[in-house]
Design an enzyme around this catalytic site. Structure first.
Site, PDB file in Angstrom:
ATOM      1  N   GLU A   9       0.712  -1.285  -0.229  1.00  0.00           N
ATOM      2  CA  GLU A   9       0.136   0.036  -0.293  1.00  0.00           C
ATOM      3  C   GLU A   9       0.964   1.669  -0.140  1.00  0.00           C
ATOM      4  O   GLU A   9       2.229   1.473   0.864  1.00  0.00           O
ATOM      5  CB  GLU A   9      -1.133   0.292   0.690  1.00  0.00           C
ATOM      6  CG  GLU A   9      -1.435   1.317   1.601  1.00  0.00           C
ATOM      7  CD  GLU A   9      -2.357   1.109   2.438  1.00  0.00           C
ATOM      8  OE1 GLU A   9      -3.406   0.851   2.871  1.00  0.00           O
ATOM      9  OE2 GLU A   9      -2.504   2.445   3.532  1.00  0.00           O
ATOM     10  N   THR A  40      -4.609   4.826  -1.173  1.00  0.00           N
ATOM     11  CA  THR A  40      -5.248   5.144  -0.469  1.00  0.00           C
ATOM     12  C   THR A  40      -5.611   6.122  -1.304  1.00  0.00           C
ATOM     13  O   THR A  40      -5.188   7.391  -1.496  1.00  0.00           O
ATOM     14  CB  THR A  40      -4.708   5.631   1.172  1.00  0.00           C
ATOM     15  OG1 THR A  40      -3.829   6.674   0.470  1.00  0.00           O
ATOM     16  CG2 THR A  40      -3.819   4.401   1.226  1.00  0.00           C
ATOM     17  N   ALA A  43      -8.873  11.822   3.396  1.00  0.00           N
ATOM     18  CA  ALA A  43     -10.167  11.612   3.993  1.00  0.00           C
ATOM     19  C   ALA A  43     -10.675  12.504   2.869  1.00  0.00           C
ATOM     20  O   ALA A  43     -10.474  14.068   3.329  1.00  0.00           O
ATOM     21  CB  ALA A  43      -9.887  11.977   6.224  1.00  0.00           C
ATOM     22  N   ARG A  99     -15.554   2.910   3.405  1.00  0.00           N
ATOM     23  CA  ARG A  99     -16.129   3.832   4.398  1.00  0.00           C
ATOM     24  C   ARG A  99     -16.607   5.166   4.136  1.00  0.00           C
ATOM     25  O   ARG A  99     -16.369   6.312   3.381  1.00  0.00           O
ATOM     26  CB  ARG A  99     -17.235   3.845   5.307  1.00  0.00           C
ATOM     27  CG  ARG A  99     -18.493   4.470   5.643  1.00  0.00           C
ATOM     28  CD  ARG A  99     -19.133   4.363   7.085  1.00  0.00           C
ATOM     29  NE  ARG A  99     -17.476   4.886   7.970  1.00  0.00           N
ATOM     30  CZ  ARG A  99     -17.748   4.336   9.447  1.00  0.00           C
ATOM     31  NH1 ARG A  99     -18.933   3.981  10.392  1.00  0.00           N
ATOM     32  NH2 ARG A  99     -17.017   5.189  10.051  1.00  0.00           N
ATOM     33  N   GLY A 100     -14.862   4.909   4.929  1.00  0.00           N
ATOM     34  CA  GLY A 100     -14.427   6.364   5.529  1.00  0.00           C
ATOM     35  C   GLY A 100     -13.953   7.071   6.601  1.00  0.00           C
ATOM     36  O   GLY A 100     -15.467   6.422   7.062  1.00  0.00           O
ATOM     37  N   HIS A 144     -13.445  -2.324  14.873  1.00  0.00           N
ATOM     38  CA  HIS A 144     -13.439  -1.375  14.109  1.00  0.00           C
ATOM     39  C   HIS A 144     -13.793  -0.427  15.320  1.00  0.00           C
ATOM     40  O   HIS A 144     -15.105  -0.549  16.698  1.00  0.00           O
ATOM     41  CB  HIS A 144     -14.183  -1.574  13.178  1.00  0.00           C
ATOM     42  CG  HIS A 144     -14.780   0.060  12.931  1.00  0.00           C
ATOM     43  ND1 HIS A 144     -15.348   0.934  13.444  1.00  0.00           N
ATOM     44  CD2 HIS A 144     -13.697   0.370  11.647  1.00  0.00           C
ATOM     45  CE1 HIS A 144     -15.477   2.148  12.257  1.00  0.00           C
ATOM     46  NE2 HIS A 144     -14.711   1.183  11.587  1.00  0.00           N
ATOM     47  N   ASP A 153     -18.745  -7.143  13.525  1.00  0.00           N
ATOM     48  CA  ASP A 153     -17.820  -7.207  12.584  1.00  0.00           C
ATOM     49  C   ASP A 153     -17.849  -8.154  11.890  1.00  0.00           C
ATOM     50  O   ASP A 153     -17.831  -7.906  10.680  1.00  0.00           O
ATOM     51  CB  ASP A 153     -16.649  -6.786  13.153  1.00  0.00           C
ATOM     52  CG  ASP A 153     -16.043  -5.761  13.517  1.00  0.00           C
ATOM     53  OD1 ASP A 153     -16.792  -4.747  13.672  1.00  0.00           O
ATOM     54  OD2 ASP A 153     -14.744  -5.466  13.764  1.00  0.00           O
ATOM     55  N   LYS A 160     -20.300  -7.337   2.931  1.00  0.00           N
ATOM     56  CA  LYS A 160     -19.547  -6.767   2.587  1.00  0.00           C
ATOM     57  C   LYS A 160     -19.623  -8.060   1.019  1.00  0.00           C
ATOM     58  O   LYS A 160     -19.447  -7.304   0.073  1.00  0.00           O
ATOM     59  CB  LYS A 160     -18.645  -6.425   2.730  1.00  0.00           C
ATOM     60  CG  LYS A 160     -19.047  -4.753   3.535  1.00  0.00           C
ATOM     61  CD  LYS A 160     -17.068  -4.438   4.162  1.00  0.00           C
ATOM     62  CE  LYS A 160     -16.571  -4.844   4.974  1.00  0.00           C
ATOM     63  NZ  LYS A 160     -15.383  -3.746   5.591  1.00  0.00           N
ATOM     64  N   GLN A 171      -6.977  -4.676   8.891  1.00  0.00           N
ATOM     65  CA  GLN A 171      -6.128  -3.493   9.890  1.00  0.00           C
ATOM     66  C   GLN A 171      -4.658  -3.959  10.484  1.00  0.00           C
ATOM     67  O   GLN A 171      -4.743  -5.061  10.580  1.00  0.00           O
ATOM     68  CB  GLN A 171      -7.067  -2.635  11.261  1.00  0.00           C
ATOM     69  CG  GLN A 171      -6.675  -1.536  11.427  1.00  0.00           C
ATOM     70  CD  GLN A 171      -6.208  -0.380  10.109  1.00  0.00           C
ATOM     71  OE1 GLN A 171      -5.027  -0.672   9.804  1.00  0.00           O
ATOM     72  NE2 GLN A 171      -7.427   0.564  10.309  1.00  0.00           N
TER      73      GLN A 171
HETATM   74  P1  FAD Z   1     -17.186   0.367   6.610  1.00  0.00           P
HETATM   75  O1  FAD Z   1     -17.027  -1.429   6.746  1.00  0.00           O
HETATM   76  O2  FAD Z   1     -18.496   0.599   6.423  1.00  0.00           O
HETATM   77  O3  FAD Z   1     -17.935  -0.381   8.543  1.00  0.00           O
HETATM   78  C1  FAD Z   1     -18.421   1.061   8.781  1.00  0.00           C
HETATM   79  C2  FAD Z   1     -19.390   0.707   9.932  1.00  0.00           C
HETATM   80  O4  FAD Z   1     -20.311   0.797   9.164  1.00  0.00           O
HETATM   81  C3  FAD Z   1     -19.752  -0.766  10.608  1.00  0.00           C
HETATM   82  O5  FAD Z   1     -18.617  -0.788  11.940  1.00  0.00           O
HETATM   83  C4  FAD Z   1     -20.942  -0.938  10.046  1.00  0.00           C
HETATM   84  O6  FAD Z   1     -21.668  -0.274  11.924  1.00  0.00           O
HETATM   85  C5  FAD Z   1     -21.759   0.350   9.259  1.00  0.00           C
HETATM   86  N1  FAD Z   1     -21.715  -0.720   8.721  1.00  0.00           N
HETATM   87  C6  FAD Z   1     -20.864  -1.475   7.580  1.00  0.00           C
HETATM   88  N2  FAD Z   1     -21.806  -2.215   7.001  1.00  0.00           N
HETATM   89  C7  FAD Z   1     -22.795  -1.596   7.221  1.00  0.00           C
HETATM   90  C8  FAD Z   1     -24.169  -2.776   6.677  1.00  0.00           C
HETATM   91  N3  FAD Z   1     -24.539  -3.773   6.173  1.00  0.00           N
HETATM   92  N4  FAD Z   1     -25.658  -2.679   7.512  1.00  0.00           N
HETATM   93  C9  FAD Z   1     -25.644  -2.293   8.206  1.00  0.00           C
HETATM   94  N5  FAD Z   1     -24.196  -1.594   8.700  1.00  0.00           N
HETATM   95  C10 FAD Z   1     -23.245  -1.680   8.487  1.00  0.00           C
HETATM   96  N6  FAD Z   1      -9.955   5.509   5.335  1.00  0.00           N
HETATM   97  C11 FAD Z   1      -9.263   6.530   4.052  1.00  0.00           C
HETATM   98  O7  FAD Z   1     -10.217   7.457   4.603  1.00  0.00           O
HETATM   99  N7  FAD Z   1      -9.020   5.708   3.608  1.00  0.00           N
HETATM  100  C12 FAD Z   1      -8.354   5.290   2.845  1.00  0.00           C
HETATM  101  O8  FAD Z   1      -7.656   4.872   1.496  1.00  0.00           O
HETATM  102  C13 FAD Z   1      -8.762   3.584   4.051  1.00  0.00           C
HETATM  103  N8  FAD Z   1      -7.729   2.979   3.588  1.00  0.00           N
HETATM  104  C14 FAD Z   1      -7.552   1.676   3.855  1.00  0.00           C
HETATM  105  C15 FAD Z   1      -7.688   0.305   3.828  1.00  0.00           C
HETATM  106  C16 FAD Z   1      -7.513  -0.609   5.172  1.00  0.00           C
HETATM  107  C17 FAD Z   1      -7.561  -2.213   4.277  1.00  0.00           C
HETATM  108  C18 FAD Z   1      -7.810  -0.593   5.997  1.00  0.00           C
HETATM  109  C19 FAD Z   1      -8.745  -1.886   7.237  1.00  0.00           C
HETATM  110  C20 FAD Z   1      -8.757   0.973   6.475  1.00  0.00           C
HETATM  111  C21 FAD Z   1      -8.776   1.820   5.934  1.00  0.00           C
HETATM  112  N9  FAD Z   1      -9.391   2.964   5.762  1.00  0.00           N
HETATM  113  C22 FAD Z   1      -9.028   4.160   5.034  1.00  0.00           C
HETATM  114  C23 FAD Z   1     -10.317   3.463   7.090  1.00  0.00           C
HETATM  115  C24 FAD Z   1     -11.311   2.844   7.260  1.00  0.00           C
HETATM  116  O9  FAD Z   1     -11.919   3.963   6.020  1.00  0.00           O
HETATM  117  C25 FAD Z   1     -11.874   3.747   8.483  1.00  0.00           C
HETATM  118  O10 FAD Z   1     -11.526   2.172   9.621  1.00  0.00           O
HETATM  119  C26 FAD Z   1     -13.277   3.614   8.797  1.00  0.00           C
HETATM  120  O11 FAD Z   1     -14.079   4.263  10.056  1.00  0.00           O
HETATM  121  C27 FAD Z   1     -14.251   2.198   8.271  1.00  0.00           C
HETATM  122  O12 FAD Z   1     -13.960   1.987   6.977  1.00  0.00           O
HETATM  123  P2  FAD Z   1     -15.087   0.519   6.148  1.00  0.00           P
HETATM  124  O13 FAD Z   1     -14.318   0.698   5.201  1.00  0.00           O
HETATM  125  O14 FAD Z   1     -13.830   0.033   6.775  1.00  0.00           O
HETATM  126  O15 FAD Z   1     -16.525   0.269   7.530  1.00  0.00           O
END
Ligand code: FAD
Length: 282
Positions: A9, A40, A43, A99-100, A144, A153, A160, A171
């Site tokens: 990355e 990446t 934000a 999601r971010g 998370h 989670d 997803k 993470q």
């Molecule tokens: P999600 O998987 O969408 O989960 C977030 C929350 O949303 C969950 O706890 C849940 O409560 C809710 N949720 C999700 N899906 C559902 C559903 N189907 N139904 C109901 N509730 C739901 N951040 C950046 O800004 N830029 C990056 O490039 C970036 N890269 C990353 C790469 C990796 C490998 C990792 C692990 C993290 C990265 N992050 C990045 C950080 C990430 O954006 C944050 O951790 C953020 O808070 C959560 O994003 P997520 O995609 O994991 O969220």
């Protein structure tokens, strides 16, 4: 033991000097033939253009497979869809759908854009609706920060996958048990996509601890001890960092892990040294 599959990355550079450092790192790491390299997304989409430019340059100037991170923070559905369409049209067919973090800071409540997607599941669905993207998503071996439980989670990860995710990247974490416990739980719940451990060798200790605090990564006392007093000794610190990262990977290999995703922070040497210890050479 067979040499593992690896991927890296990077983050999009802000200045010309950072751009030079990134490309120097890409040139050093490319001969290791990573499965893919991801870039990446800042934000709130703050790096939209820079992410796009970096991904496109990797596609145009190297033989590497670029993977573009994409979040839905502060963006309407149409804006996210537009980025997806642009990527597909320019030949970028792999994304990390996220999601971010809330623009108000990690730990505060995430509020979706009024016309926007709500979570990564929505972004995966959007991508798959537009084209047959290869989609990676995130997971959190230590939960998370906003999640009530590991079981939640797992449900989120399953949603997803149901939406079309092909693999998940973790993470970063310090101890193998954290990853292995999550993997066991995932398998028990019928999850069978690849779960890639995200490995972050320590660059700056201060930076590592700040990131760990922000994303629920537990840093054990032995880990902090290993770096104590090395703030002014970057060379020794790098040796310790690569040795700890390769120990972690080796332990995971003995548990059947065969693909490691390295958070390089655009610095090649730590990932290079760790890969070499795992038998990955140019
Ligand atoms: P999600 O998987 O969408 O989960 C977030 C929350 O949303 C969950 O706890 C849940 O409560 C809710 N949720 C999700 N899906 C559902 C559903 N189907 N139904 C109901 N509730 C739901 N951040 C950046 O800004 N830029 C990056 O490039 C970036 N890269 C990353 C790469 C990796 C490998 C990792 C692990 C993290 C990265 N992050 C990045 C950080 C990430 O954006 C944050 O951790 C953020 O808070 C959560 O994003 P997520 O995609 O994991 O969220």
């Amino acid at each position: 033991m067979n040499a593992p599959i690896i991927s890296f990355e990077f983050f999009p550079p802000k200045t010309e000097a950072m751009e030079e450092k990134l490309w120097d790192s890409i040139k050093q790491l490319a001969p290791l033939c990573p499965d893919f390299v991801s870039v990446t997304y800042g934000a709130g989409g703050s790096t939209r253009e820079r992410t796009h430019r970096t991904v496109k340059r990797i596609l145009d100037e190297t033989k590497l497979k670029p993977v573009a991170h994409l979040t839905c923070v502060d963006a309407s559905k149409e804006q996210v869809d537009e980025v997806l369409r642009e990527y597909w049209a320019s030949g970028v067919k792999s994304i990390v759908a996220l999601r971010g973090d809330p623009p108000t800071g990690v730990g505060t409540k995430f509020v979706a854009n009024i016309d926007g997607y709500h979570n990564a599941t929505d972004v995966v669905k959007a991508a798959k609706k537009i084209a047959d993207f290869d989609v990676s998503v995130s997971f959190y071996p230590e939960k998370h920060p906003e999640s009530p439980s590991l079981a939640h989670d797992i449900d989120v990860l399953k949603a997803k996958i149901d939406a079309g995710a092909n693999r998940a990247i973790s993470q970063f974490f310090c101890e193998p048990d954290k990853y292995l416990r999550f993997r066991d739980l995932a398998v028990k719940n019928g999850i069978n996509i690849p779960l890639l451990p995200g490995i972050m060798p320590v660059g700056s200790v201060k930076g590592y601890l700040r990131m760990a605090a922000g994303c629920n990564t537990e840093v054990p006392a032995w880990f902090i001890d290993a770096f104590e007093g090395l703030d002014e000794s970057p060379e020794v610190r790098d040796l310790v960092a690569a040795s700890i990262a390769s120990d972690l990977c080796t332990k995971l290999q003995t548990e059947g892990v065969s693909h490691f995703h390295f958070y390089t922070l655009n610095k090649a040497s730590l990932a290079l040294a760790t890969c070499r210890r795992l038998g990955v050479k140019s």
